[in-house]
Structures are given as C-alpha cells and as structure tokens.
Design a protein around this motif. Sequence first.
Motif, short mmCIF file in Angstrom:
data_model
loop_
_atom_site.label_atom_id
_atom_site.label_comp_id
_atom_site.label_asym_id
_atom_site.label_seq_id
_atom_site.Cartn_x
_atom_site.Cartn_y
_atom_site.Cartn_z
N SER A 1 0.83 -1.20 0.00
CA SER A 1 0.00 0.00 0.00
C SER A 1 0.87 1.25 0.00
O SER A 1 0.52 2.26 -0.61
CB SER A 1 -0.93 0.00 1.21
OG SER A 1 -1.81 -1.09 1.14
N GLN B 1 -8.43 -0.71 -0.59
CA GLN B 1 -8.85 -2.06 -0.18
C GLN B 1 -10.27 -2.06 0.36
O GLN B 1 -11.11 -2.84 -0.04
CB GLN B 1 -7.88 -2.56 0.89
CG GLN B 1 -8.25 -3.92 1.44
CD GLN B 1 -7.09 -4.55 2.18
OE1 GLN B 1 -6.04 -3.95 2.35
NE2 GLN B 1 -7.26 -5.79 2.59
N ASP C 1 -6.13 -1.71 -4.86
CA ASP C 1 -5.45 -2.25 -3.68
C ASP C 1 -6.31 -3.32 -3.05
O ASP C 1 -7.22 -3.00 -2.28
CB ASP C 1 -5.17 -1.11 -2.70
CG ASP C 1 -4.21 -1.53 -1.59
OD1 ASP C 1 -3.93 -2.74 -1.49
OD2 ASP C 1 -3.74 -0.65 -0.85
N GLU C 2 -6.01 -4.59 -3.35
CA GLU C 2 -6.76 -5.72 -2.80
C GLU C 2 -8.26 -5.53 -2.87
O GLU C 2 -8.94 -5.62 -1.84
CB GLU C 2 -6.38 -5.95 -1.33
CG GLU C 2 -4.95 -6.32 -1.17
CD GLU C 2 -4.64 -6.76 0.26
OE1 GLU C 2 -5.46 -7.51 0.82
OE2 GLU C 2 -3.60 -6.40 0.79
MG LIG Z 1 -2.19 -2.74 2.12
#
Ligand SMILES: [Mg+2]
Lengths: 263, 263, 256, 256, 312
Positions: A59, A95, A171-172
């Motif tokens: 991240s 995320q 991000d994820e």
């Molecule tokens: Mg992360």
Amino acid sequence: MTTRESINNLKYDPVVLLEGVAKSFVVGGKQLPILDEVSVRVGEGEFVSLIGPSGCGKSTLFNIICGLERPDRGRVVLAGNENLRAVDTVSYMPQKDLLLPWRTVLDNVILAREVAGDDREKARREAKELMSLFGLAGFEKSYPAELSGGMRQRAALMRTMLAHRNILLLDEPFGALDAITRTKMQQWLLEVWNRFRRAIFFITHDIEEAIFLSDRVYVLTPRPARVALHLNINLPRPRRYECVTAPDFLAIKKQIMQALTST
Amino acid sequence: MTTRESINNLKYDPVVLLEGVAKSFVVGGKQLPILDEVSVRVGEGEFVSLIGPSGCGKSTLFNIICGLERPDRGRVVLAGNENLRAVDTVSYMPQKDLLLPWRTVLDNVILAREVAGDDREKARREAKELMSLFGLAGFEKSYPAELSGGMRQRAALMRTMLAHRNILLLDEPFGALDAITRTKMQQWLLEVWNRFRRAIFFITHDIEEAIFLSDRVYVLTPRPARVALHLNINLPRPRRYECVTAPDFLAIKKQIMQALTST
Amino acid sequence: MIFRLINRIPVTALGIMAVLLVLWEAGVHITGMPVWFLPPPSRVFTALVEMLPQLLDHSRYTLLAALTGLTAAVLVALVLAVVMAMSPRIRQGVYPLLVFSQTIPIITIAPLLIIWFGFGIMPKVVVVTLVCFFPVAVSMAEGMQAADADMVKLLQVMGASRWQTIKLILIPAALPSFFAGLKIAGTYAMMGAVIGEWLGASSGLGVFMTRASHAYQADSVFAAIMIISLISLLLFALIELISRLTIPWYYNERRK
Amino acid sequence: MIFRLINRIPVTALGIMAVLLVLWEAGVHITGMPVWFLPPPSRVFTALVEMLPQLLDHSRYTLLAALTGLTAAVLVALVLAVVMAMSPRIRQGVYPLLVFSQTIPIITIAPLLIIWFGFGIMPKVVVVTLVCFFPVAVSMAEGMQAADADMVKLLQVMGASRWQTIKLILIPAALPSFFAGLKIAGTYAMMGAVIGEWLGASSGLGVFMTRASHAYQADSVFAAIMIISLISLLLFALIELISRLTIPWYYNERRK
Amino acid sequence: AAAGEEAGEGKIEPQSVTVMLDWVPNTNHTGLYVALDKGWYADEGLQVEIVEPAQGGATAPLVASGQAHFGVGYQEDVTQARANEVPVVSVAAVIQHNTSGFASPKEKGITRPLNMEGKRYGGWGAPTEDAMLKAVIEGDGGDFSKVEMINTGVADFFAAVERDIDFAWIYYGWTGVESELRGMELDFLEVRQLEPALDYYTPVLTTGEKLIKEDPELVHKFLRAVSRGYEFAIDNPEEAARILLKYTPETDAELLLASQKYLSPRYQDDAPRWGEQKAQVWERYARWMYEKELLPEMIATDKAFTNEFLPK
Ligand SMILES: [Mg+2]
Ligand SMILES: Nc1ncnc2c1ncn2[C@@H]1O[C@H](COP(=O)(O)OP(=O)(O)OP(=O)(O)O)[C@@H](O)[C@H]1O
Ligand SMILES: Nc1ncnc2c1ncn2[C@@H]1O[C@H](COP(=O)(O)OP(=O)(O)OP(=O)(O)O)[C@@H](O)[C@H]1O
Ligand SMILES: [Mg+2]
C-alpha cells in the motif's frame, strides 16, 4: 489479445515507471525501512499484479504512486512525463470500498467527476448507462449499506473507472469477499478491463488471483520490500476459472509460492 | 492418526449432533429462511469443516450450537446429552479475534477461566507455560494492538483452547490473514490440534484450507442453506502444505468447487 | 415513520415518572410538609391549569429566545467546526478557547451582557448561544475529526481541494455526531433562555418564575418548570425528527 | 510522558489569546470605555495581583465544592450507566428522565435547594452534581451501548452473567467515552460551584464576585473569572492526565 | 391605547423609555405601574417599558450606560456607584424614610443589636451590610466579629430563616407584611431607630448623567407622570394595589393589598411633596460610609441627587 502485446507495450511505453524507489518511516523514534529499492513498471493497457506478505509495503508503494507519500530515494514517472501530477492520470481504489454511506450508489460512482468540477447531471446520465455493465442496474438510488459485499466492490470499481484516468490502482479490491463471490468478481473484472482497456496495477495476497488476472506479476519480499520475483504469465486469454487447476497454472503457482516462502 | 479413526468416532459418539435444523429471521417484516433442514455431526476429537457462500447461514448455525439462537425446528445435541448447556461443553472463536484491547495478552487468554470463576493467578500460571506453544512467549504483557495479525489469531485460539471445553467452534479464524501467514497458521493449527485432541468444527470460505485441515467437509448451498455435499478427506496425516498441488487434493478441490458453483 | 415515532414514546419512562409523582405526593402528605417547602404534584397541576393562559403567554417569549439562540449557536458552531477542519494548526488554536469559554460562569458576566446588549431579546439570545454552541461545535468537530482518513485520502487522490474534502466527506460524516450534539444543545436551550430572562426582562417564563418565587408561590414555580421541561422535551423530539429526515442513511445503517 | 504533555500545551491557543487580550486592551483605550463598562485586561491583572490572597482563599471553598460535586456526579453517573446497562428496558425508562433532569433550570429551583440543604457546602455540591452527572452518565451509557456486540456474545458463550459482561466488557469499553464526558463535566464543575455559591454562601469565589459586583468593581469580577477559568483548565488537564494513566491501551491504539 | 393615541394626535411618535426595577414588581413600584395604567406616560408622549431582574440587582451601570433610561436603586447603591465613577443620579425618593430593618423570628430572641452576637446574618453581598451591622452592634456594645455573614443569594427571607439563618435585612412593607399574613411573629429592628445616619432613601429613582445632559425634558416628563402615579397610590391604596396586581398577576393579591396599605401613607410621609430628597440625608449617609471605609473617596453629594425634575 495476447500477453505478447502487453509486453511490447511495456518495453516502449510504461505508464507507470518506478525506479529504485526507497521509503522508510520513523516508528517509535527509529527509522523503519519499508521499501528498499523497488523498481516496477506497468505498460499501457496492461494488467500487472503485485503480491507480497502483509505489511511488506504494498500500500505504501501505491501511496507513493498516488503522490500521498514522497519516496526517500528513486524516481516515479507517470505516463512518460516527469511533471505529470498523479491526480491527472491515476485513479485509485483502496482495499476498503470506501463508498460514502450518505450518498446513493449513483452519486457515489460520479464522485471523481464531481470533484473534477464536471456537470453533475451529465455525469449522472453517463453513469446510468453503465450501471448494467457493472451489475448495478436498479440500484442507482440505493445507499451503499443496502448492497451486498460484491455489489459494493463493483460500485467502488465503477467509481474508479468513471474517473477517466489511464491508470487504475486497485489495492486488494477483493480481499474482503468470500471465495465464490471473489471468483465471480475476478471474471467480471477481466470483462470490464477488456472493455475499457486501461492499465491496471493490482495488489493482492492471493496467488491464484494474481496469476488468473495478470499479464505480469511482481512478487515482493517481506519488509523491507524488494522485488523477489518478476514473472510473465503466458496463459492464453480469455481465461476461464477452470484453468486454475491446469498444469501450467500450477507450475506458476508453485514458483510464486516458493518465492514467497523462501524469503 | 488416520481418518478411519475419526469416522469411527463419528459413527458411535458425535459430540455435536444437529438434526434437521431450520431457522429463519424476520427481515423487513418478511420471513427470510436461512437454514433449511441442516443435519451435521462432529465426532470426538474430529476436525470437520463447513464451507458455504457468504451469507448462507454458517455463523447462524454456530450461533445455534452455542445457544445464542434457538432453531425453529430440529434437534441440537451436544456430547450426546440433550440437557447439556452449550456453555459447559463448547468454546467459540469468532471470525474477528475479539481480543479485549484493554487487557494484556496473558489476561486475554485466561478470559474464559476468569468468567468461570477460577483463580486468576492459577490460570495465569497455567497460561504462561503454554505461551511458547502458541508462539506468544515474551508477549504476555503486551496489549493486543501491539501484536501482528497472525499473533492475534493465535492469542484468540489460545483463549479458546484454555476454556477447557471438548468442542471448539472456529468461525473463519484465518479469514483476515494474508495468504502466507494463513498457510503458516494452518500448519500450526494442526500441530495444536494434534496436541490437545479436541473436536474442531471449522467454518471457512477457502476450499484449500478446508481440504488441507479436515477429516470431513460439509458444503452448504446458498441461502437457505442445505448440505450440498458431505465429503471424507482421506488424505494421509500429518499433511504438509505442498500437498495442495497433489492430484488427489486437486480432485477433491474440483468436486467441492462444482458443488459450490452448481447450486 | 409516524408509527415508528409513536413506538418510540418512552412508555417505561412515563411509568417511572408516574411512580415518582405518586411517591412525591404521598411523601408531602405523610410528612405534612408545607407548600413552600415542597408543593405536592396535585397543587402543581392545579396551579398549572389555573395559570395556563399566563404560562403560555410567557412561553412565547422564552421559546422565541431559545429558538433564535439555538439557531445562532448552530451557525456559530458550524462555522467554528469548519474553520477548525481547515487545518490542525487552527484547530489547536481554537479548540482550547472553546473549552475556555465554557469555564466562564455565565450568570457572573450577565450584568455585563445587559450593559452591552440592553433588555431586549438580545442578551437572552446571547446566553442561549453561549450555552448551546459548545456541545454542537465540539460534537461537529469530533465528528469531522473521526471521519474516515482513507476517504479523505481517496478524495485527495481525486485532486479535491481542502474545501471539497470538507464539503463532500467531513461535513456529511460528522452529521450524526452533529445531531447528537444538537440534541444536548436543544435540552439546554430553554434553560438558557430562562437564565437570560432572569437577568432582566419584562416577560418570559423566567420573569414569571421570579415573580412567583418572590410571592412565595412554590406551586406556580413548579408549574413553570414543568412547562419548561415539556417544551425542552418537544424540542428534543423535534431535533430527533429532523435528524431522521436529514440522515436517513445513518439510521438505516444502524438498524442493520 | 511529561515531555509529551509539555508538547501538548496549546501554543497557538495561547498566541490567539494574547492577540485577543491586546485587542481588548487597545479597544478599551481607543474608545475610552469606562472601567465599569468593560475593564481593560491591564486593570484586571492589577486587580488579580492585588486580590490574589483573597481570591486564593475563596477559591479553596469553591474548589472543594467543585471536586466533591464532581466526585458525586461521577459516582451517580456510573451507577446510572451500569443500571441502564442491566437491560434495555431499564435504559429506556431511565434515559429520558436524565434528559428531563437537564431541562430544569437549576437557578429556578435554587431557593428550594437552599430550603432543603441550607447554606453550607451541600447545596453547592448538589448543583455541581446536577450539572456534571449528565455528560458523564450519557457518555458512559453511550460508550457501553457502543461496546462490541460480538464481544458480549463471546462472553455469553463463555457463560458469563450480565454483571460479568458489564464488568469485563462494557465498562472497560466505555472508559474512553467516559473520560471524554468527564472532561466536559470537569469544565462545568467550577462554574457549577460558583453558581451554587451565588445562590447563597458565606465564602467562595461566587460570594467574592457578588460582593465585587455590588461594589461596582468590574475589574475584580473579571479577576475572579480568570481564576475560575484557570482552575477549570487545570482540572481539565488533570482529567486528561488521569485518563492517559488509566487507559494507556486506548492512547497507544490511537497513535497507530 | 398607544396606537389610538398616535392616530388621534397625528405624527408625534411616542418616545420609548425603559425602566429597570430593582426586584420583581412590588408595592415600592406601584406609582410606576399606576402611571402606566392610567396612560399618564402617554400623556407626556412616552411609551414606557418596565423590565425587572430576578434578584436585587445593581441597576446603576445599566442606567449609566443608557440601556435603561431610569432605574430603581437605593441611596447606598448610588453612593457606592458614584464613588466608583459610575455616572448615575438619584432623581426622586420613592419612600421618605427607610422602612427596612433587621428581622428575625421571635424565637431567635433578637430584640436588640447585642443579641446578634453569635447569630447568623443572611445578606445579599453588598459591602454596606458588614459596615452597617458592625456599627449597629458595636453601638449596642456588642462584638461584630461574632456574627456569621452568609450571602443568601436567591433565597427569600422565610426560606432562609427556616434553614441556617437567624436574621436578615428586610423591607417591612413586603416581607414584614407577608409575615403578618402568615401569622409569623417577628422581631423587627428598624435601622433608622438604631442609627440616624441610616435613615437614608431607599428605594430611589435614578437616571444617568448623560440623559440629564442630553434630554432633560424627558426626565421632566417621566417624573411628572410618575409623581401622579404615586400621588394616586397615596390617595387610593386599594385601587392602586388592584392596578399593580393587573401587571403582576403572579403575585399574591392579599399580600399586595396589605403591603400597599402599609406603604401608601409612607411614600410622602413628612415631605412637602412626593419624591423630595434632602441634601442633609445624602451628606450624612455618604460621610458615614466614608468613615466606615466603604468608599474609596468621599463623593460630591450634590451631584448624586437632584430635586430639579420633580414637578413643582
Ligand atoms: Mg495494504
Ligand atoms: N504513515 C506511516 N507511518 C509509520 N509507519 C507506517 C506508515 N504507513 C505504513 N506504515 C508501516 O509500513 C509497513 C507497510 O505498510 P503497508 O500498508 O504498505 O503494507 P501492505 O503491504 O499494504 O500490507 P497489507 O497487505 O496488510 O495491506 C507497515 O508495517 C506499516 O505499519
Ligand atoms: N439476527 C438476525 N436478524 C436478521 N437477519 C439475520 C440475523 N443474523 C443473521 N441474519 C441474516 O442471515 C443471513 C446469514 O447470516 P450468517 O452470518 O449466518 O451468514 P454466514 O454464512 O456466516 O456469512 P459470512 O460467510 O459472510 O460470515 C444473512 O443474510 C444475515 O443478514
Ligand atoms: Mg459468518
């Protein structure tokens, strides 16, 4: 489309170029190195994944690309232009879906347009047309709390897409979904990608997900992160979920697993 | 230990027995059926997993076993005794680790003992000796916020173990962990299970995780949940992580995947 | 909506209240307390009924001051909260001053308020504002402070200005907390107006009460207190209603 | 710890304060306002220095009433919060009564307080308690209400009684919120005590101020207000310190 | 009524005037309300609003600052205020002689100042109280330091004596009359009997120096109307009480009437006209205060009051 294409893109025209990027944070008075000379590139329209153990700095890397953090050393070049600001070329999907609970789905997905000062009604009309592609038709006026997990992720992705940027940082995005929903979303993401043809830089924990989606995969070491492995995924597209038990797939999986566990 | 043993256990001495359990909730004024005639059993010392899509009712099933919810129909028998209260025989580990942020690790793991009215000092002494088995040696006095995700899950599992119950209900304990940590935790869980020999009933989304850990697997349909598939995992123990790419393993995986997606 | 509100009427609270009233009445009669020491509820109700026209007449002034002051308090609080949200620096500078402002006992500066603002509605409005802006400003500021930092970052990456971030994220995120503060402020508003009148006025419940109290009529004083409490509770309910209409998404989420 | 506290002294706030004082002083001199209309800060400081022994002497009484009342308020609030946590039913019954209690303007029942409790420290303590218990009780109750429902369920499965759940989960979970409420209450405590004294007393800052104000010494009144604010801020800081020592885990978590 | 007047007489806007009372409306204020009720202010072209504080308020700064055109004050208060440079002037004495005094329930046994030793006094925190008690007690050979001084704030006399207070300073015309109505026996020591300097004017009507300078005609008009009001009250106590009650219906009618009957003959008393103030009274009391160190400096008493605005 084949992997070849995107590798060519990469060679000649990286839209994201990170060279020797290093970053450390001061934690409890001590310097804690997070990124240690990471070099990564993403070509135009390419799908590139980044795998690494939790807390290794993935991240943070995205934050550096977005301009939320400044690297201690190294170079970040976006769209081949050193002077370009991240806000003009990058769209970021965190995320957590981060849908604003006080806005309807429609108003959530046009958020970036509103920030850019575009006409709200126009942006809404444009968004309405895309609702069914994102599987959200009929939910325009719903609040995020009324959506299922998968729908929320789709809405967040739609918001990211509607920012009209050439680079998507994800991000994820599927980290919080269950295995079955996740599989569906992956297939759907490939469709959307195919349609919009933006470069996607994708963070994940999940080895299968990375292989299934990407043209290339970077594997990072635990903190401080370096690139442990850089791999082309030469599986033919379009891909179907069944391929995850194919021998080619398994071979790549083993290779990544080793890279992750050996370090 | 072989799978045979546990199947024998199952035949003659189920510590958890659910027969035709049904449950619905009133949502927005309407009856929403969640569980539709679910029958499940767990033998003494057996490791049984439950897989199902998100929101199908897995946690609700656990709540029924724990006595937090009452089934609309069906029978729940614990340890072969209809009159036994869940609190006397079941220990429950929720998906979130739910460590109390205001207690040190040591005081967190003895929580169930304290609730039972046991002597605190004695429980602490006992817990201290097990700290290293749970990989928490040296962190007795730390607060949960100072632990990594994996350590928190280990602490939560330790708290569950220390309750001294014969049945452990683990609700997606590794759901929040990254792939690498997760793999390590799975192997470690098998070790702990081997040592304490309690029956474990385990909820997960992750097909590989279910296969790798369990003696038997129940696959549930989407809401309202029924048992779609009930499978013995006849892989030899002790298992190593490499086995996930073995052909036997893949065959089982495919079978479960089909059961999950076909419904 | 209406159904839900009716459902929310605190039956238990009314029950407890009734029991307390009965105990009070019985207590007064059993101990033979004189009225000026503590009037029994029956006397208070009689006084309330007798004095009702007068009470309602006085209430108008007090309510006007309370509502005006509350409105002013909300405006002041919003401005302060937004200003504090502009930068942590400003916040650090302004916040302690807010706390400081609350440590000043208003009644002691009251004579000055009258010297400065005269006898009209103004000093009452000022008192109400001083009493009410603090809970609103603090809860608004805390609400904005507690807004999801990741949402703020998301907007930053979208290229939003600080003001856009405040408008699109911080203010909406702080609304539930804002209304919580407003409810407290609403509870204090009538009380503030009465204190304001107490300092000097020609009409209003505060005036009614001082006259009654100087005429040794404890039952009328209690009747006035009842009116004040009643209006305050109505104000409280009104704010609750407005909050439900303004942030439906919040209540929907909570119900889950 | 100490280093961090020094670091937390609000430099910006003190700066703004200094600017305001200078403006005030200049304003008074430029407009030629008489002292009784608004004394300039320089006069207030002179009065403060001259009157310091007297002020400190009176402060003792006020501070004692404030601290006693605050302690009583905390106890009352804790008991109420725990009682409300016992069951939603009780909560529904008690909560509206708490709100109701705050709508009563204290100064209007002050004569009754004196009839009931006399002129000693008691009525002041009662006033402080009435003013302070509400923020503490509400934040404690809200904090307990907001405790993680899953933790409560976990304890239920462990076989915990309601009281064990309250002790092991609800109370610790509510402590941060409790301290937030206590800080507000701390801000009000001195003010409450002064109001209490104003209603009737033989010594204390409230008495000092009444006398100064009857003698038309606005500068002394302001000097007393300064002392009150100063003590209140110290009280605030003290509560902050206690909170940091009591719930270190909360502050550690927040720093992450 | 005011609107009708306007329509009738044409263009002249009534001048609006604020009067600040010292307490809730009571029989000290009857004349102010009679004038209002009879339209005598309107006759002078004034529109009067009467405002009241909750508690014995210090009206001097309000009158001096012009927030109120007129106020009800006390001679001691005016003197104190002037010594602190608050420019306030007394323009009429409402009652000729001081009707206040120290009251206590019979059972306390305070029949002379000496008995105050060891007792608790309930006051309102004016600095004069200490000095006055000291003078009176020492004049009777007592020790003032043995009296406990308590500020009773908002508590009324009856509440106070019910609790920790033994004696307090009251106006007989209100509190004394109420005790008669209640059938409660009081020992009442009238202050002017105890010390001649204490026979000062209380209450008085006040205004600011600024108003006197800028609009003396207004002061004249106001006092003309008020004088009529008090004269009416002197002649018709029952009617006057009824008028006052109309404006303060919260007040107990019986108390009001009794109080009015007590006070009506005392407004003018032995003076040649209502409101007249004597220089000697002002000088005597200021000197007394100065000697008791209640004033930072002796004031020029001729500036503190004036009879100039009373109707001839
Ligand atoms: Mg992360
Ligand atoms: N602003 C900051 N100050 C100090 N440390 C930080 C900061 N931001 C991140 N870190 C630390 O840097 C490390 C890397 O964080 P990062 O969020 O980049 O990891 P990640 O790879 O994204 O992990 P995950 O997969 O869990 O999301 C972590 O140890 C984190 O605690
Ligand atoms: N108390 C309740 N009242 C109403 N509906 C409920 C209640 N508890 C659960 N549900 C609903 O029942 C369904 C099943 O919930 P449950 O938590 O058991 O699913 P799950 O299989 O554990 O899902 P996940 O894998 O996401 O944890 C969900 O749709 C949920 O919204
Ligand atoms: Mg679940």
